[in-house]
Design a protein around this motif. Structure first.
Motif: not given
Length: 369
Positions: A245-261, A323-327
């Motif tokens: 039933d999966l339709e979307y996969i989402i890999d959630v990260h955060r960047d290491s740039l500082r606040k102004e960026k 790992n975006q080659d699966f979907f």
């Protein structure tokens, strides 16, 4: 008279050779730049380390030693320049000799550290840095999803390849961006995924959320953080295979740039900026890129400035696959940076969830709840 003519002839001969040499260098350089996708790793040795004036004076002196004094030439190595230009190796930097041969090595070593148009990945944490800091800050608990009747099917798979990525405002006694790491799911990027899960559930979209401690499991398997993508590859594959039933996969990260960026104010409200990353080294690239572009455009229209755009990345500029080659509906988002607050992160996830759910139901072919 004969001696003067001889000197002029020699000078003319040297000048001709110099001109021919410069023309050859120009043609070779142009061909190289046209035939090669200039990645951050390639541009650095070619553009940053080569001093054009020194190169010209070096060649001029080679043609006629009387033209240029040694003191006029900045310290310069033609051999080093040729090596950098042809094979993209720097003699004093051993990592450039074997970087391409180590799995995921370039993910942590080929990216600029602070530019608004590129990613700044956090360095791979060492084992002694995997432990949480002693001081635990006050951080708002994520709201529980209030769904009386949760969806029976799970259509979105949320996971975190770099689950240790955290945020300085959520941590105690942390000042440096490289120390914004935690194994506590309430303090790291997993909590951002929990907020996303809650928002999607409230909009009637079923979610499977992988909250594994990637740091701990890597250590248990004798691996380091450079193996995070290959390690998570097995789990993504299993999730896709186990749930039809999966339709979307989402890999959630955060960047290491500082606040102004990584921060923007929209209508008096502060948001953490989003960044979409799409791996080019898969057959699904076009579909994944179109999806990211669609969501990006919708976000920019409704929340101007919230998105930093869509970044396609090949194997020369990082992992290249992610790992975006699966979907063919795979999403990787960088949510904010090391300095973003819980409120800013939540505001952004609410905005993203709104845009994503609109897109989801529109393409689902059913009336939106």
């Amino acid at each position: 008279m004969q001696e003067l003519f001889k000197n002029k002839l020699i000078a003319y001969f040297h000048t001709t050779i110099l001109s021919f040499t410069l023309i050859c260098i120009f043609i070779a350089g142009a061909a190289s730049f046209i035939s090669i996708k200039a990645s951050a790793k390639i541009e650095s040795p070619l553009l940053s380390d080569v001093h054009i004036e020194s190169l010209y004076l070096f060649l001029l002196k080679s043609a006629n030693h009387g033209f240029v004094e040694d003191s006029q030439i900045r310290e310069f190595s033609l051999g080093k320049t040729v090596l950098q230009s042809l094979v993209h190796m720097t003699p004093e930097d051993l990592s450039t000799y074997f970087g391409r041969e180590l799995p995921s090595y370039t993910l942590y070593n080929s990216l600029p550290k602070s530019t608004d148009s590129r990613l700044a990945e956090s360095p791979a944490p060492l084992e002694n840095l995997f432990k949480d800091k002693e001081a635990i800050p006050v951080a708002a608990e994520q709201e529980e999803a209030k769904e009386a009747e949760p969806p029976q099917t799970k259509n979105v798979f949320i996971y975190h390849t770099h689950s240790w990525e955290s945020f300085i405002p959520l941590l105690g006694s942390v000042d440096h961006a490289d120390d914004a790491r935690s194994d506590d799911p309430k303090l790291n990027v997993i909590s951002v995924g929990e907020k996303l899960e809650a928002e999607l559930l409230s909009k009637g979209i079923g979610v499977e959320h992988d909250t594994r401690n990637v740091t701990e499991e890597l250590l248990q398997n004798g691996l380091d953080a450079n193996h995070s993508y290959p390690f998570m590859r097995n789990h993504v594959s299993q999730a896709v295979s186990a749930n039809k039933d999966l339709e979307y996969i989402i890999d959630v990260h955060r960047d290491s740039l500082r606040k102004e960026k990584t921060t923007v104010t929209i209508n008096g409200k502060s948001y953490a900026k989003l960044y979409f990353v799409v791996g080019e080294e898969t057959a699904n690239f076009e579909a994944n890129y179109q999806l990211a572009e669609k969501l990006n455009n919708e976000l920019k229209e409704k929340y101007p400035g919230i998105s930093r755009g869509v970044l396609p990345k090949d194997k020369n500029d990082g992992n290249g696959v992610y790992n975006q080659d699966f979907f063919d509906r795979s999403i990787l988002i960088e949510v904010g940076g090391v300095d973003n607050t819980r409120e800013e992160l939540n505001n952004t996830i609410e905005a993203f969830s709104e845009i994503f759910s609109d897109y989801y139901w529109e393409n689902k072919g059913v009336e939106q709840h």
